[in-house]
Design a protein around this motif. Structure first.
Motif, PDB file in Angstrom:
ATOM      1  N   VAL A  57      39.948  16.510 -43.843  1.00 51.83           N
ATOM      2  CA  VAL A  57      39.378  15.764 -42.725  1.00 51.83           C
ATOM      3  C   VAL A  57      39.524  16.674 -41.510  1.00 51.83           C
ATOM      4  CG1 VAL A  57      39.562  13.715 -41.284  1.00 51.83           C
ATOM      5  CG2 VAL A  57      39.910  13.528 -43.751  1.00 51.83           C
ATOM      6  N   SER A  59      38.705  18.059 -37.764  1.00 51.11           N
ATOM      7  CA  SER A  59      38.294  17.664 -36.411  1.00 51.11           C
ATOM      8  C   SER A  59      37.401  18.739 -35.785  1.00 51.11           C
ATOM      9  CB  SER A  59      39.529  17.455 -35.530  1.00 51.11           C
ATOM     10  OG  SER A  59      40.298  16.371 -36.004  1.00 51.11           O
ATOM     11  N   VAL A  96      34.546  15.668 -38.631  1.00 49.57           N
ATOM     12  CA  VAL A  96      34.544  14.513 -37.735  1.00 49.57           C
ATOM     13  C   VAL A  96      34.177  14.957 -36.321  1.00 49.57           C
ATOM     14  CG1 VAL A  96      35.841  12.513 -36.933  1.00 49.57           C
ATOM     15  CG2 VAL A  96      36.346  13.510 -39.178  1.00 49.57           C
ATOM     16  N   HIS A  99      36.107  14.704 -31.958  1.00 41.06           N
ATOM     17  CA  HIS A  99      37.536  15.026 -32.032  1.00 41.06           C
ATOM     18  C   HIS A  99      37.883  16.280 -31.235  1.00 41.06           C
ATOM     19  CE1 HIS A  99      39.216  12.648 -35.734  1.00 41.06           C
ATOM     20  NE2 HIS A  99      38.629  11.863 -34.841  1.00 41.06           N
ATOM     21  N   ARG A 136      42.780  11.129 -31.249  1.00 38.11           N
ATOM     22  CA  ARG A 136      41.802  11.027 -32.324  1.00 38.11           C
ATOM     23  C   ARG A 136      41.877   9.679 -33.046  1.00 38.11           C
ATOM     24  NH1 ARG A 136      43.089  16.705 -35.224  1.00 38.11           N
ATOM     25  NH2 ARG A 136      45.185  16.024 -34.594  1.00 38.11           N
ATOM     26  N   ASP A 137      40.739   9.247 -33.549  1.00 35.66           N
ATOM     27  CA  ASP A 137      40.629   8.030 -34.352  1.00 35.66           C
ATOM     28  C   ASP A 137      40.029   8.427 -35.703  1.00 35.66           C
ATOM     29  OD1 ASP A 137      38.899   5.671 -35.418  1.00 35.66           O
ATOM     30  OD2 ASP A 137      40.290   4.727 -34.018  1.00 35.66           O
ATOM     31  N   TYR A 138      40.597   7.897 -36.791  1.00 39.73           N
ATOM     32  CA  TYR A 138      40.171   8.316 -38.130  1.00 39.73           C
ATOM     33  C   TYR A 138      39.424   7.224 -38.890  1.00 39.73           C
ATOM     34  CZ  TYR A 138      43.182  12.356 -37.385  1.00 39.73           C
ATOM     35  OH  TYR A 138      43.740  13.496 -36.891  1.00 39.73           O
ATOM     36  N   ALA A 141      36.299   8.519 -40.545  1.00 40.55           N
ATOM     37  CA  ALA A 141      36.638   9.391 -41.679  1.00 40.55           C
ATOM     38  C   ALA A 141      37.007   8.559 -42.902  1.00 40.55           C
ATOM     39  CB  ALA A 141      37.790  10.322 -41.300  1.00 40.55           C
ATOM     40  N   LYS A 162      48.243  12.660 -39.480  1.00 39.74           N
ATOM     41  CA  LYS A 162      46.904  12.424 -40.030  1.00 39.74           C
ATOM     42  C   LYS A 162      47.005  11.696 -41.361  1.00 39.74           C
ATOM     43  CE  LYS A 162      43.895  15.764 -39.736  1.00 39.74           C
ATOM     44  NZ  LYS A 162      43.174  17.038 -40.011  1.00 39.74           N
ATOM     45  N   ARG A 165      47.996   8.014 -40.693  1.00 35.78           N
ATOM     46  CA  ARG A 165      46.944   7.189 -40.096  1.00 35.78           C
ATOM     47  C   ARG A 165      45.806   6.913 -41.075  1.00 35.78           C
ATOM     48  NH1 ARG A 165      46.104   9.977 -34.323  1.00 35.78           N
ATOM     49  NH2 ARG A 165      44.576   8.281 -34.062  1.00 35.78           N
ATOM     50  N   LEU A 166      45.494   7.853 -41.936  1.00 38.37           N
ATOM     51  CA  LEU A 166      44.506   7.588 -42.979  1.00 38.37           C
ATOM     52  C   LEU A 166      45.035   6.549 -43.966  1.00 38.37           C
ATOM     53  CD1 LEU A 166      43.148  11.180 -43.641  1.00 38.37           C
ATOM     54  CD2 LEU A 166      41.811   9.250 -42.801  1.00 38.37           C
TER      55      LEU A 166
END
Length: 454
Positions: A57, A59, A96, A99, A136-138, A141, A162, A165-166
């Motif tokens: 993923v 950025s 993404v 980002h 950042r917002d995931y 993603a 990361k 948060r995923l």
């Protein structure tokens, strides 16, 4: 609670030839009209039996990805991810948008660069400008990964946040694997800040097999063979007490020919798998029939690791005195015999005789496990033969069963798994399953503990 709303929708599919090979290129909406892309190689939704795909993923970073900036390592991380996915032949880069500068935008990132030129690090520069260290917002993603059929992934990232948060968005991170991108003089301060203030991993990662042998789940794993080890054997490590069984049989269900010849039913890769199971366990259990027929050593030889204690179930005490388990001293041996069995007084020092009450069918499996646990042996592998494994299976004391089928037909011989069973298929034993290809053989792993809980 996981947000199930969808923010990123697939709009277009095309192809993108790169120096690392041809990727499917999928375009998604999102990021306030900027859109996202996914570069995909192979079938990410090939099934739960397959090793989860490699996923990066990534950025958006104009300066690093397009302009080759060495103030960061973004461009090199992107290139390394594409190369690693191409090497394995399956995986995806989710690129993404929105980002830039950890989510603060391109112009704000350039202002942060100016503050870094004056001596601030990347975290303090963002904070000085009134932004979070990481904005950042995931969610997009996570939407894209679900659309690709990849809710379980091996994440190519050195960033534990990361991964976390995923996971909060419903993506299962099976392992997190750093990419081998070198530090450079121009980005050393940037990378040091990520590691010291944002918890990123260093480039070095522990040897996965050594960590598993030590009873630890490594936080990261490199791609390739170590990732396979983590996926295959990691579930055995996080339990202090576990009982598993392993058996190899022909596709028509026999573990040996009529004569008792069993050399070899399965191939080299399955035997290596068996040695890994031995190395991860405290004890390995076999019946006296296996000792008489095969004279196994039951030690760890094909992989690094210590040999487990050998436990021989022998109600009548008929194990040959010259058998390896009683004579070679390569590992401690518990000789479990019946209360009236005739055994010599001068057994070797590595052999401990334990007397247990035995019924018509031998020792009760639960009783055997309790005795082993009393001796500090809480992680147990039941290895053979077919009757012993079947008795432990039927008693409901196994947490996992590894059943390897080899591509040969014996026709008649020594049977493998056999138990009373049921009159109707609706009552058949079913459990969550995974399958591993081991050379020409196929190993099916049944999660019996999960089946009992369902």
């Amino acid at each position: 609670m996981t947000d199930t709303s969808v923010n990123a929708r697939r709009l277009v599919t095309t192809t993108l030839p790169t120096e690392h090979g041809a990727f499917q290129m999928l375009g998604y909406d999102g990021a306030d009209g900027l859109g996202h892309v996914a570069l995909v190689m192979g079938d990410l939704a090939a099934g739960m039996d397959d090793l989860p795909p490699l996923v990066r993923v990534h950025s958006e970073c104009l300066t690093g990805d397009a302009l080759g900036s060495r103030r960061c390592d973004c461009g090199e991380q992107l290139d390394a991810a594409l190369a690693e996915i191409a090497r394995e032949g399956r995986g995806a880069v989710v690129y993404v948008r929105g980002h830039e500068g950890r989510g603060i935008g391109l112009l704000a990132k350039l202002n942060a660069y100016a503050l870094q030129d004056a001596g601030l690090d990347t975290v303090d520069a963002n904070l000085e400008l009134g932004y979070p260290a990481d904005a950042r917002d995931y969610a997009d993603a996570a939407d894209i990964l679900r659309d690709l059929g990849a809710p379980r992934v091996r994440l190519l990232s050195s960033n534990p946040d990361k991964s976390r948060r995923l996971a909060e968005l419903g993506i299962e991170i099976v392992s997190r694997q750093p990419l081998p991108v070198p530090d450079r003089p121009e980005n050393l301060t940037y990378l040091t800040t990520k590691r010291e203030r944002m918890g990123h991993d260093t480039l070095s990662s522990p040897d996965v097999w050594s960590e598993l042998l030590a009873g630890r789940m490594p936080p990261t794993a490199p791609a390739g063979s170590d990732a396979v080890l983590l996926d295959r054997y990691g579930p055995l490590v996080d339990r202090e007490e576990v009982a598993i069984a392993q058996l190899a049989q022909s596709i028509d269900g026999f573990i040996a020919a009529r004569s008792g010849d069993a050399e070899f039913v399965s191939g080299t890769e399955d035997r290596t798998h068996l040695h890994r199971l031995r190395a991860l366990m405290d004890a390995v259990v076999v019946g006296v029939g296996t000792v008489v027929a095969d004279d196994p050593r039951l030690t760890v030889r094909a992989v690094p690791g210590d040999s487990p204690t050998r436990a021989v179930l022998d109600p009548t005490g008929r194990s040959p005195r010259r058998s390896a388990v009683l004579a070679d001293g390569a590992a401690p041996t518990l000789w479990l015999v019946g209360e009236r069995a005739d055994v010599p007084d001068d057994v070797p020092a590595h052999v401990t005789v334990l007397r247990l009450p035995a019924g018509e069918d031998g020792f009760a499996p639960q009783q055997v496990l309790e005795v082993l646990r009393q001796h500090g042996l809480r992680r147990v592998l039941v290895e053979g033969g077919g009757r012993i494994v079947s008795s432990f299976l039927e008693a409901g004391v196994l947490d996992r069963l590894y059943l390897t089928t080899a591509p040969l037909l014996i026709g008649d011989g020594v049977p493998g798994i056999r138990f009373a069973g049921t009159d109707r298929l609706s009552g058949a034993l079913r459990a969550p399953a995974r399958r591993f290809v081991l050379g020409e053989d196929v190993c099916t792993e049944l999660d019996l503990a999960a089946a009992r809980q369902s």
